[in-house]
Design an enzyme around this catalytic site. Structure first.
Site, PDB file in Angstrom:
ATOM      1  N   ASN A   1      71.188  -3.226 164.959  1.00 36.77           N
ATOM      2  CA  ASN A   1      71.544  -2.673 166.366  1.00 36.77           C
ATOM      3  C   ASN A   1      70.196  -1.791 166.500  1.00 36.77           C
ATOM      4  O   ASN A   1      70.235  -0.861 165.719  1.00 36.77           O
ATOM      5  CB  ASN A   1      72.690  -1.792 166.128  1.00 36.77           C
ATOM      6  CG  ASN A   1      73.168  -0.857 167.464  1.00 36.77           C
ATOM      7  OD1 ASN A   1      72.314  -1.003 168.342  1.00 36.77           O
ATOM      8  ND2 ASN A   1      73.971  -0.220 167.070  1.00 36.77           N
TER       9      ASN A   1
ATOM     10  N   LYS B   1      69.741   0.165 169.112  1.00 35.37           N
ATOM     11  CA  LYS B   1      70.149   1.223 169.644  1.00 35.37           C
ATOM     12  C   LYS B   1      69.145   1.744 170.803  1.00 35.37           C
ATOM     13  O   LYS B   1      68.502   0.540 171.278  1.00 35.37           O
ATOM     14  CB  LYS B   1      70.208   2.562 168.850  1.00 35.37           C
ATOM     15  CG  LYS B   1      71.154   2.278 167.677  1.00 35.37           C
ATOM     16  CD  LYS B   1      71.526   3.508 166.793  1.00 35.37           C
ATOM     17  CE  LYS B   1      72.408   3.077 165.486  1.00 35.37           C
ATOM     18  NZ  LYS B   1      73.093   4.175 164.980  1.00 35.37           N
TER      19      LYS B   1
ATOM     20  N   HIS C   1      80.892   1.073 169.655  1.00 29.71           N
ATOM     21  CA  HIS C   1      80.024   1.709 168.717  1.00 29.71           C
ATOM     22  C   HIS C   1      80.444   3.183 168.674  1.00 29.71           C
ATOM     23  O   HIS C   1      80.750   3.612 169.946  1.00 29.71           O
ATOM     24  CB  HIS C   1      78.538   1.535 168.663  1.00 29.71           C
ATOM     25  CG  HIS C   1      77.687   2.151 167.830  1.00 29.71           C
ATOM     26  ND1 HIS C   1      77.487   3.296 167.670  1.00 29.71           N
ATOM     27  CD2 HIS C   1      77.258   1.461 166.868  1.00 29.71           C
ATOM     28  CE1 HIS C   1      76.787   3.420 166.346  1.00 29.71           C
ATOM     29  NE2 HIS C   1      76.708   2.501 165.910  1.00 29.71           N
TER      30      HIS C   1
ATOM     31  N   GLU D   1      78.850   5.899 168.883  1.00 31.43           N
ATOM     32  CA  GLU D   1      77.909   6.635 169.619  1.00 31.43           C
ATOM     33  C   GLU D   1      78.245   6.189 171.143  1.00 31.43           C
ATOM     34  O   GLU D   1      78.344   7.225 172.034  1.00 31.43           O
ATOM     35  CB  GLU D   1      76.356   6.103 169.397  1.00 31.43           C
ATOM     36  CG  GLU D   1      75.808   6.899 168.215  1.00 31.43           C
ATOM     37  CD  GLU D   1      74.809   5.745 167.466  1.00 31.43           C
ATOM     38  OE1 GLU D   1      74.441   5.002 168.165  1.00 31.43           O
ATOM     39  OE2 GLU D   1      74.579   6.106 166.271  1.00 31.43           O
TER      40      GLU D   1
ATOM     41  N   GLU E   1      82.072   1.319 160.354  1.00 23.25           N
ATOM     42  CA  GLU E   1      80.894   2.158 160.385  1.00 23.25           C
ATOM     43  C   GLU E   1      81.314   3.650 160.168  1.00 23.25           C
ATOM     44  O   GLU E   1      81.652   4.311 161.275  1.00 23.25           O
ATOM     45  CB  GLU E   1      80.081   2.191 161.674  1.00 23.25           C
ATOM     46  CG  GLU E   1      79.381   0.847 161.787  1.00 23.25           C
ATOM     47  CD  GLU E   1      78.173   0.836 162.600  1.00 23.25           C
ATOM     48  OE1 GLU E   1      77.124   0.403 162.001  1.00 23.25           O
ATOM     49  OE2 GLU E   1      78.050   1.246 163.781  1.00 23.25           O
TER      50      GLU E   1
ATOM     51  N   GLY F   1      72.905   6.911 160.016  1.00 20.05           N
ATOM     52  CA  GLY F   1      71.573   7.585 160.348  1.00 20.05           C
ATOM     53  C   GLY F   1      71.371   8.712 159.673  1.00 20.05           C
ATOM     54  O   GLY F   1      70.561   9.662 159.615  1.00 20.05           O
TER      55      GLY F   1
ATOM     56  N   SER G   1      73.628   3.616 157.091  1.00 18.53           N
ATOM     57  CA  SER G   1      72.502   3.906 156.101  1.00 18.53           C
ATOM     58  C   SER G   1      72.432   2.757 155.258  1.00 18.53           C
ATOM     59  O   SER G   1      72.066   2.805 153.972  1.00 18.53           O
ATOM     60  CB  SER G   1      72.921   5.021 155.403  1.00 18.53           C
ATOM     61  OG  SER G   1      72.871   6.247 156.321  1.00 18.53           O
TER      62      SER G   1
HETATM   63  P1  13P Z   1      71.785   3.200 160.586  1.00 23.15           P
HETATM   64  O1  13P Z   1      71.839   1.951 159.711  1.00 23.15           O
HETATM   65  O2  13P Z   1      70.540   3.842 161.161  1.00 23.15           O
HETATM   66  O3  13P Z   1      72.618   4.333 159.550  1.00 23.15           O
HETATM   67  O4  13P Z   1      73.034   2.967 161.800  1.00 23.15           O
HETATM   68  C1  13P Z   1      74.058   2.364 161.361  1.00 23.15           C
HETATM   69  C2  13P Z   1      74.674   1.879 162.786  1.00 23.15           C
HETATM   70  O5  13P Z   1      75.154   2.858 163.677  1.00 23.15           O
HETATM   71  C3  13P Z   1      74.424   0.473 163.160  1.00 23.15           C
HETATM   72  O6  13P Z   1      75.353   0.326 164.432  1.00 23.15           O
END
Ligand code: 13P
Length: 246
Positions: free
Chosen positions: A8, A10, A91, A93, A161, A167, A206
């Site tokens: 992803n 983002k 997600h 976010e 997640e 992150g 992560s």
């Molecule tokens: P990271 O791998 O950067 O922690 O992000 C995970 C994520 O939100 C994937 O959708």
């Protein structure tokens, strides 16, 4: 079941990033697991043109409606038209930044299935939830509200997640990951029957080449949804290799 390494991107990437896809396509012509990249919508069409047969592409969101007056949104049909075969929905976010609720996420997942795309439905607890001992309740509620009734192992993937692991470099213990994945599997089998044993459950938060193998050894972890470490072919390749070997 074919395991899935999903990236992803983002809100990252530009035309210059296409080289990362061609590098992946060159390295993985017959990979031992499924590979997916979900770039920003601006890159989906271009990236789909160069990703080759072994690397699927998808979107990070879609609208629940098929078309109409929804400025800034894209429909599941548009994702398909751009070459995508997957859509990430719900997600954390999107849930946080855009106030998406479980019914919103479910409607987007339903739209994805109607367009013959595979929906990746995301769930996960906040740090506050985890510290209060509410993780399984929160994830169970999100699952019940976000996963559509016509979900099958073929058309739906669930991504666990934990919000606090995204992150941050923080990862739950392997026992904690296993506890949630086992619980998600049990809930899916209760709701959908035997077919749900083949539904892929991804861990996200992560994931890096250095921790991927131990995470993939956890029960009911069938792949990963990867953010930061999916941006570079070399990093994502390490995760793909670990999944293919698991
Ligand atoms: P990271 O791998 O950067 O922690 O992000 C995970 C994520 O939100 C994937 O959708």
């Amino acid at each position: 079941m074919r395991k899935l390494a999903a990236g992803n991107w983002k809100m990252n990437g530009s035309r210059d990033s296409l080289g990362e896809i061609t590098a992946l396509a060159n390295a993985y012509s017959a990979p031992g697991c499924d590979i997916l990249i979900c770039p920003p919508a601006t890159l989906l069409s271009r990236l789909s043109d160069v990703s080759g047969p072994a690397i699927a592409t998808g979107a990070q969101d879609c609208h629940a409606k098929t078309s109409g007056a929804h400025t800034g949104d894209i429909s599941a049909d548009m994702v398909k038209d751009a070459g995508g075969t997957y859509v990430i929905v719900g997600h954390s976010e999107r849930r946080t930044d855009h106030g998406e609720t479980d019914p919103d996420v479910r409607a987007k997942a339903e739209a994805s299935l109607t367009a013959n795309l595979t929906a990746i439905v995301c769930v996960g607890e906040t740090l506050e939830d985890r510290e209060a001992g509410r993780t399984l309740d929160v994830v169970g509620t999100q699952m019940a509200g976000s996963v559509p009734d016509d979900a099958t192992a073929a058309n739906t993937v669930v991504a666990y997640e934990p919000v606090w692991a995204i992150g941050t470099g923080k990862v739950p213990t392997l026992e904690e990951i296993g506890e949630v994945h086992d619980d998600i599997r049990a809930a899916l089998v209760t709701r959908f029957g035997e077919d749900a044993k083949g539904m892929r459950l991804l861990y996200g938060g992560s994931v890096k080449p250095s921790n991927a193998a131990e995470i993939f050894a956890v029960s009911n972890v069938d792949g990963a949804l990867v953010g930061g470490a999916s941006l570079k072919a070399a990093d994502f390749g390490g995760i793909i290799d670990a999944l293919a070997a698991s």
